[in-house]
Design a protein around this motif. Sequence first.
Motif, short mmCIF file in Angstrom:
data_model
loop_
_atom_site.label_atom_id
_atom_site.label_comp_id
_atom_site.label_asym_id
_atom_site.label_seq_id
_atom_site.Cartn_x
_atom_site.Cartn_y
_atom_site.Cartn_z
N TYR A 1 32.80 36.86 38.14
CA TYR A 1 33.59 36.52 39.33
C TYR A 1 34.43 35.30 39.01
O TYR A 1 33.90 34.26 38.63
CB TYR A 1 32.64 36.28 40.50
N THR A 2 35.75 35.43 39.14
CA THR A 2 36.66 34.35 38.74
C THR A 2 37.49 33.86 39.92
O THR A 2 37.67 34.58 40.91
CB THR A 2 37.64 34.82 37.64
N ASN A 3 37.99 32.65 39.78
CA ASN A 3 39.03 32.19 40.69
C ASN A 3 40.25 33.08 40.50
O ASN A 3 40.38 33.77 39.48
CB ASN A 3 39.36 30.72 40.43
N THR B 1 42.36 35.86 33.37
CA THR B 1 42.46 36.21 31.95
C THR B 1 41.20 35.77 31.19
O THR B 1 40.70 36.50 30.32
CB THR B 1 43.70 35.56 31.31
N THR B 2 40.67 34.60 31.53
CA THR B 2 39.42 34.13 30.92
C THR B 2 38.29 35.10 31.21
O THR B 2 37.52 35.46 30.32
CB THR B 2 39.05 32.72 31.45
N ILE C 1 31.38 46.99 33.11
CA ILE C 1 31.37 45.75 33.90
C ILE C 1 32.80 45.21 33.92
O ILE C 1 33.42 45.05 32.87
CB ILE C 1 30.42 44.69 33.30
N LYS C 2 33.32 44.94 35.09
CA LYS C 2 34.70 44.47 35.20
C LYS C 2 34.73 43.06 35.79
O LYS C 2 33.92 42.73 36.65
CB LYS C 2 35.52 45.40 36.10
N SER C 3 35.66 42.25 35.31
CA SER C 3 35.89 40.93 35.91
C SER C 3 36.55 41.13 37.27
O SER C 3 37.43 41.96 37.42
CB SER C 3 36.80 40.12 34.98
N VAL D 1 33.84 31.87 36.81
CA VAL D 1 34.93 31.25 36.04
C VAL D 1 35.80 30.41 36.97
O VAL D 1 36.54 30.94 37.80
CB VAL D 1 35.81 32.32 35.34
N GLY D 2 35.65 29.10 36.85
CA GLY D 2 36.41 28.17 37.68
C GLY D 2 37.11 27.13 36.83
O GLY D 2 37.79 27.45 35.86
N HIS D 3 36.85 25.86 37.14
CA HIS D 3 37.63 24.77 36.54
C HIS D 3 36.73 23.59 36.20
O HIS D 3 35.59 23.51 36.67
CB HIS D 3 38.72 24.33 37.52
#
Length: 339
Positions: free
Chosen positions: A36-38, A45-46, A60-62, A232-234
């Motif tokens: 799970y991404t921002n 992309t990360t 498995i998908k982002s 996936v964040g910062h």
Amino acid sequence: GAVLETYFGQYINDWLLENKIISPDKCISEDEAIIYTNSLQRTITTGQALVTGIFPGCNIKSQHKMEIGKMDPVFNPVIRSEDKTFHEAALKSMDLKKENQKLKNSYTLLSNIIDYGRSEECLKEGKCIFFNEEGKLKVENGKEPGVEGPIRLGTQAVDALLLQYYEGYPLDRIAGNNIDSMEKWKEINKIKDSYGELLFGSRTVAPHISKPLLEYIFKDITGTGHKVTVLVGHDSNVVSVLSALNFKEYELENQIEKTPIGGKIFFEIWKDGNTGGRKVKVEYVYQTVDQIRNGERLNRSNPPKHTVLEMKNCKIDREGYCPYSKFISELEKTIKSTE
């Protein structure tokens, strides 16, 4: 960057196989894993690069939840209060004057490295001393904490120089090889580290801005069947979460940054084979400066570095574990402290 994250994902795949969390002969199910991404382009992309490395050939998908380019509230480190008393307390907790005093040597070194005396600001506007003002802090509802002045300018400069180094630029093309030792890199990077700690790491601000992410982590650990969760964040998320949960100071071997580019915080839930009781290990897992600059593939023989982290209120044993019940209690307490 995408290549390095794919390599990191491949290492995580090795680590998960070694610890028998996934199997070498079948894919983990979609109910057991989530990435799970921002919703910014670079975090999406990360996430995609990590999926390629961690779950090759599996379904498995982002995933991200907002439209591309819009910050997801879970990862957005903004002030969520109109209470002026809170704003004042937040500003008071961010001691800009103290940070600037600590950074005097770093400012001087950076000024010399980039030849600030011949910069446009100096030649056209007469601002020829890099650290000639304290700057100003800002705390506003709906916005990230902000700062103007030398610590912000210094962070922008150091960030640009460091990215050139990581990208493999020849040293004579990075500020004319004026950064000719790791000691100098570490000294100027103190500015960038301090910038993050100042804005996102104070004991007043950190629990407040990290609350949505901490709530997500709590629910994921206690209420889902996920074996693997990748968020996936910062670096602002890393700083605020570690500060909010009251982790002790740490040092990262063979690194310049306190929150290295591409670094991961591993929250590991383990089961004791003898007692059946659960315990938690928290590690900072990151690539060294050389691994990033040289674009090195990560594997068991060339792994990223692991540094065990310890919460002040959850004492670890000799192997780096703290009791699961205590960890969850601290997580819950931190979330409730901002209500």
